[in-house]
Motif scaffolding. Structure first.
Motif, PDB file in Angstrom:
ATOM      1  N   ALA A  57       0.753  -1.241   0.139  1.00 36.01           N
ATOM      2  CA  ALA A  57      -0.073   0.105  -0.006  1.00 36.01           C
ATOM      3  C   ALA A  57       0.670   1.287   0.034  1.00 36.01           C
ATOM      4  O   ALA A  57       0.268   2.478   0.547  1.00 36.01           O
ATOM      5  N   ARG A  58       2.052   0.944  -0.477  1.00 32.01           N
ATOM      6  CA  ARG A  58       2.782   2.242  -0.310  1.00 32.01           C
ATOM      7  C   ARG A  58       2.282   3.477  -1.267  1.00 32.01           C
ATOM      8  O   ARG A  58       1.828   3.217  -2.246  1.00 32.01           O
ATOM      9  N   ILE A  59       2.259   4.836  -0.677  1.00 30.54           N
ATOM     10  CA  ILE A  59       1.738   5.759  -1.492  1.00 30.54           C
ATOM     11  C   ILE A  59       2.944   6.421  -2.092  1.00 30.54           C
ATOM     12  O   ILE A  59       4.082   6.588  -1.612  1.00 30.54           O
ATOM     13  N   TRP A  60       2.967   6.920  -3.471  1.00 35.44           N
ATOM     14  CA  TRP A  60       3.827   7.614  -4.201  1.00 35.44           C
ATOM     15  C   TRP A  60       3.529   8.995  -4.560  1.00 35.44           C
ATOM     16  O   TRP A  60       2.189   9.351  -4.991  1.00 35.44           O
ATOM     17  N   LYS A  61       4.446   9.847  -4.762  1.00 40.29           N
ATOM     18  CA  LYS A  61       4.212  11.101  -5.090  1.00 40.29           C
ATOM     19  C   LYS A  61       3.091  11.456  -6.282  1.00 40.29           C
ATOM     20  O   LYS A  61       3.285  10.528  -7.559  1.00 40.29           O
ATOM     21  N   CYS A  62       2.272  12.103  -6.459  1.00 36.87           N
ATOM     22  CA  CYS A  62       1.308  12.685  -7.283  1.00 36.87           C
ATOM     23  C   CYS A  62       2.009  13.605  -8.311  1.00 36.87           C
ATOM     24  O   CYS A  62       2.114  14.877  -7.862  1.00 36.87           O
ATOM     25  N   TYR A  63       2.404  13.121  -9.395  1.00 39.09           N
ATOM     26  CA  TYR A  63       2.979  13.928 -10.291  1.00 39.09           C
ATOM     27  C   TYR A  63       2.260  15.009 -10.757  1.00 39.09           C
ATOM     28  O   TYR A  63       1.158  14.638 -11.315  1.00 39.09           O
ATOM     29  N   GLY A  64       2.594  16.257 -10.839  1.00 35.01           N
ATOM     30  CA  GLY A  64       2.061  17.499 -11.490  1.00 35.01           C
ATOM     31  C   GLY A  64       1.439  18.175 -10.302  1.00 35.01           C
ATOM     32  O   GLY A  64       1.018  19.346 -10.301  1.00 35.01           O
ATOM     33  N   ALA A  65       1.739  17.816  -8.857  1.00 34.30           N
ATOM     34  CA  ALA A  65       1.261  18.505  -7.536  1.00 34.30           C
ATOM     35  C   ALA A  65       2.547  19.038  -6.948  1.00 34.30           C
ATOM     36  O   ALA A  65       3.411  18.516  -7.101  1.00 34.30           O
ATOM     37  N   LEU A  66       2.113  19.949  -6.378  1.00 31.17           N
ATOM     38  CA  LEU A  66       3.272  20.820  -5.519  1.00 31.17           C
ATOM     39  C   LEU A  66       3.550  20.335  -4.384  1.00 31.17           C
ATOM     40  O   LEU A  66       2.649  19.989  -3.379  1.00 31.17           O
ATOM     41  N   SER A  67       4.994  20.035  -3.976  1.00 39.87           N
ATOM     42  CA  SER A  67       5.367  19.631  -2.654  1.00 39.87           C
ATOM     43  C   SER A  67       5.724  20.594  -1.730  1.00 39.87           C
ATOM     44  O   SER A  67       6.395  21.685  -2.170  1.00 39.87           O
ATOM     45  N   CYS A  68       5.288  20.783  -0.390  1.00 44.06           N
ATOM     46  CA  CYS A  68       5.496  21.629   0.505  1.00 44.06           C
ATOM     47  C   CYS A  68       6.074  21.553   1.679  1.00 44.06           C
ATOM     48  O   CYS A  68       5.567  21.926   2.713  1.00 44.06           O
ATOM     49  N   LYS A  69       7.168  20.899   1.682  1.00 46.66           N
ATOM     50  CA  LYS A  69       7.952  20.644   2.986  1.00 46.66           C
ATOM     51  C   LYS A  69       8.842  21.687   3.617  1.00 46.66           C
ATOM     52  O   LYS A  69       9.536  22.187   2.844  1.00 46.66           O
ATOM     53  N   GLY A  70       8.225  21.940   4.757  1.00 49.26           N
ATOM     54  CA  GLY A  70       9.041  23.287   5.406  1.00 49.26           C
ATOM     55  C   GLY A  70       8.426  24.397   4.634  1.00 49.26           C
ATOM     56  O   GLY A  70       7.635  24.609   3.887  1.00 49.26           O
ATOM     57  N   ASP A  71       9.474  25.679   4.991  1.00 50.45           N
ATOM     58  CA  ASP A  71       9.124  26.738   4.408  1.00 50.45           C
ATOM     59  C   ASP A  71       9.479  26.886   2.997  1.00 50.45           C
ATOM     60  O   ASP A  71      10.705  26.278   2.508  1.00 50.45           O
ATOM     61  N   ASN A  72       9.117  27.941   2.116  1.00 47.40           N
ATOM     62  CA  ASN A  72       9.760  27.936   0.561  1.00 47.40           C
ATOM     63  C   ASN A  72      10.736  29.062   0.863  1.00 47.40           C
ATOM     64  O   ASN A  72      10.374  30.325   0.682  1.00 47.40           O
ATOM     65  N   LEU A  73      11.969  28.613   0.832  1.00 44.93           N
ATOM     66  CA  LEU A  73      12.923  29.681   0.718  1.00 44.93           C
ATOM     67  C   LEU A  73      13.924  29.435  -0.604  1.00 44.93           C
ATOM     68  O   LEU A  73      13.657  28.248  -1.281  1.00 44.93           O
ATOM     69  N   PRO A  74      14.452  30.431  -0.982  1.00 42.55           N
ATOM     70  CA  PRO A  74      15.253  30.445  -2.149  1.00 42.55           C
ATOM     71  C   PRO A  74      16.339  29.177  -2.243  1.00 42.55           C
ATOM     72  O   PRO A  74      16.524  28.768  -3.279  1.00 42.55           O
TER      73      PRO A  74
END
Length: 760
Positions: free
Chosen positions: A202-219
């Motif tokens: 039942a491993r889940i896999w990244k949904c391609y085309g969607a944004l990943s938001c780990k932590g803050d969005n830094l340069p």
């Protein structure tokens, strides 16, 4: 700040891109896919099940950027989960896909993740390193004839998704795990690691085309869109033989070593963990309560392999009651590092760290009286598995014999298992073998017990110098058969099994406590009975071994015994007599209330009177009998609305007007009287007829019983209860009509409260 993104465009274009990417993972007609979003603010975990990829894309586009990450289940999900959320998403989802919900393994998922602190996005350099490592792995596998995978950008790392076709069975999961371990050993280092935990169904896999938001969005650590980088044209699956060839490259781990050290006199010493850690300058605390299996847990404040790990209880050393040690750090980068690695990293213990202390190097002297046991060369087959036992050894303190057993499936190494003659030794190994055997485990259970018993017996022979292992009986031949025979187990019930010798149901706890002296005496003669270093039967260990055999025997009984409805029983057996007695209590228990307005001494006030179902029927029949004429179309009357019991007038064979009673199985719970073996209407009918408690007359037409199927009480039992009510109230003699009156003020108050509800 704008996040780095792929070809997402506007919302509709992004939804279409997501749907197209998900379509690449569809391998079955009408395949069901779960879309799951983690850490979506107040929405928590969001989840939905989709067969419509367009709607999946729209839902994913909506939550893209709102959830920390969006994922799908690449392997096909069982279709009935669509009822959880059909082509839509629900927030704060309580139920998601489990391993048991997967129909088959269709993808080998390989995740290359940059090594960095948890909860943050990767830098561009880390991201590029992971993508390059994935390409190197793809080229490596391609050199062995592997087809092209889906090469994806996970937003922080890289993915390789290889199409496969394996069943959702333990051996197949183990095969994928071995493949990942081989790839990790070749492509993991301090900067990029291959995730070893992506082999579960039942491993889940990244949904391609969607944004990943780990932590803050830094340069320096930006949020990115996951996307498909390269995908093959026609889908080509990796053949099973290529998977097995890759898994075969895994070097088997060394046999598990004991934390006890052998002294020169042949006995063993126990490591004093606290003193050792203190002397090595390691911070730790001892968990107040041991684990369920009795291990003491030492929680380290810092991982010996990575200073960033620790402080949250994820790094620990554990010691069981016999002194054996295990160790683990739960972080992925430390996967595979156990006690031996911890011991080297912290610093090997000195002699004074053991109890009793070791002298010299702690090894056996060459002239020791405890020679090394010879190697067992026999190979044993259990279905598709091959068991290779190693040299047996005996613990000087307890007399326990342990045989390391290597488990193979053809050329594929699966496991290294320590088999012992302790209380739980064989049972634990049977459980582990069942994991590797998968769906066919039950077919090989008996064979597993035979082979493991033979391995233990050979170990005893090699250590004790016996002439033959064929003489005598094993514990499994003595304990289980004798226990079930003495208890006269005849069938299964809701709570356990039925014992004719005890005349009652017995539970698992009752069965495991069945250790009479004669059974223990017989067990002492078993060839695999535990002995101490002097060859004397260790009675304490023997009792544990007997309990272990009883647990195995109990599991076999539950698996093989028929339910009471299918057993060869009749009304003259103990269970038949108990069933009739229970039915009498059910019908005569004073669990209902009647309201009388004519009791003397109450000044005309209503008085609540406790009554049984039989007394109620008798009262109702007496009131309605004058002028009553029974016909075949007479409808059934409820005894009381709160209880699943009915009655109707009936003309007997002698022409006399009498009563017929009928019940449904729900009455058991309403009256709180248990009928052995009854768990639904069918079991009530089957057992009632078998034990002569129900009538053989034709089933009650539902048009006469309000649409219900009723079980009719036998006429002889009805007459016995109906003709002499004073004999049958709670099974004891009582006053006239079987009614116990509550004529005090408390009874009158109860009557007033119940007056409306009872008389309606």
């Amino acid at each position: 700040m704008v996040a780095s993104q792929g070809t997402n465009g506007n919302g509709q274009a992004q939804a279409a891109e997501i749907a197209a990417a998900c379509a690449r993972f569809v391998t079955e007609p009408d395949q069901l896919i779960e879309l799951r979003g983690l850490h979506a603010g107040k929405a928590g975990t969001v989840s939905g099940y989709f067969t419509d990829l367009k709607k999946l894309g729209e839902a994913a586009q909506y939550y893209s950027g709102k959830a920390q990450g969006l994922y799908i289940t690449p392997n096909p999900v069982r279709g009935d989960l669509l009822a959880r959320a059909k082509n839509r998403v629900i927030e704060r989802a309580q139920h998601t896909t489990s391993d048991a919900d997967i129909l088959g393994l269709r993808w080998m998922l390989t995740d290359f993740d940059p090594v960095r602190p948890a909860g943050i996005s990767s830098t561009d350099a880390e991201h590029a390193a992971a993508l390059a490592r994935a390409r190197d792995c793809r080229d490596y596998l391609g050199s062995f004839g592997w087809p092209s995978p889906i090469y994806g950008d996970s937003s922080n790392g890289a993915h390789l998704s290889y199409a496969i076709d394996l069943p959702n069975e333990p051996w197949a999961i183990e095969l994928l795990k071995k493949c990942l371990q081989v790839l990790s050993s070749r492509f993991s280092d301090k900067s990029v690691a291959v995730d070893l935990k992506t082999c579960n169904p039942a491993r889940i896999w990244k949904c391609y085309g969607a944004l990943s938001c780990k932590g803050d969005n830094l340069p320096e650590r930006p949020h990115r869109y996951a996307k498909v980088l390269e995908a093959p044209g026609p889908l080509v699956r990796v053949p099973k033989d290529l998977l097995e060839a890759l898994a075969a490259k895994l070097v088997p781990p060394p046999p598990p070593q004991s934390s006890e050290r052998t002294r020169q006199d042949g006995t063993y010493s126990r490591l004093k963990v606290e003193q050792w850690l203190q002397d090595r300058g390691r911070g730790f605390k001892v968990k107040l309560t041991p684990t369920p299996d009795g291990r003491t847990v030492y929680i380290l404040t810092e991982c010996p392999f990575d200073q960033a790990h620790g402080g949250n209880g994820e790094v620990s050393i554990m010691q069981n009651s016999s002194g054996k040690l295990s160790a683990a750090c739960m972080h992925n980068s430390c996967d595979g590092k156990g006690w031996q690695e911890f011991k080297v990293a912290i610093g090997a213990p000195d002699g004074h760290h053991y109890d009793p202390p070791l002298s010299g190097n702690g090894r056996l002297r060459e002239n020791s009286t405890s020679p090394r046991a010879p190697q067992v060369a026999t190979v044993f087959d259990v279905g598709p598995l091959q068991l290779y036992p190693d040299a047996p050894r005996r613990s000087g303190g307890t007399g326990k014999i342990t045989v390391p057993v290597k488990v193979m499936r053809g050329q594929l190494f699966l496991d290294q298992i320590p088999l012992s003659n302790s209380a739980t030794g064989r049972r634990q190994v049977v459980s582990l073998l069942s994991h590797h055997l998968g769906k066919n485990a039950s077919e090989h259970r008996e064979k597993s017990h035979q082979v493991l018993g033979l391995i233990i017996a050979q170990g005893i022979e090699l250590l004790a110098g016996s002439q033959s292992i064929d003489e005598g009986r094993w514990l499994r031949d003595i304990v289980g058969p004798n226990a079930s025979k003495s208890l006269k187990i005849v069938c299964r019930t809701d709570r356990g099994v039925w014992s004719e010798s005890r005349g009652c149901e017995i539970t698992r706890a009752d069965y495991l406590s069945c250790t009479p002296g004669w059974l223990v005496d017989e067990a002492e003669e078993a060839v695999d009975a535990p002995h101490d270093a002097n060859g004397v039967v260790n009675r304490h260990m023997l009792l544990k071994a007997i309990k272990s055999e009883l647990e195995v025997s109990w599991a076999d009984l539950i698996d093989k015994l028929p339910l009471a409805s299918g057993a060869d029983l009749n009304q003259n057996t103990a269970v038949g007599r108990k069933f009739r007695e229970a039915m009498v209590r059910l019908l005569t228990a004073t669990q209902t209330f009647e309201v009388s307005r004519t009791v003397e001494g109450t000044n005309g006030k209503s008085v609540a009177a406790r009554a049984s179902l039989i007394s109620r029927v008798r009262s109702q029949f007496a009131q309605q009998r004058p002028g009553m004429r029974a016909s075949a179309r007479e409808r059934w009357r409820e005894v009381q609305k709160a209880f699943a019991a009915w009655w109707r007038p009936h003309v007997g064979a002698d022409g006399e007007l009498t009563v017929v009673l009928a019940i449904r199985w729900e009455l058991v719970g309403q009256i709180h009287v248990e009928l052995p073996g009854v768990h639904d209407q069918a079991s009530l009918t089957s057992l009632g007829l078998k034990f002569g408690v129900l009538s053989e007359m034709p089933r009650v037409p539902t048009r006469l019983s309000g649409g219900r199927h009723l079980a009719v009480i036998s006429q002889d039992l009805t007459q016995e209860l109906f003709d002499d009510p004073s004999k049958w109230v709670d099974g004891h003699a009582t006053g006239e009509d079987g009614v116990t009156e509550l004529s005090d003020s408390a009874g009158a108050e109860v009557a007033n409260q119940l007056d409306d509800s009872v008389t309606q």
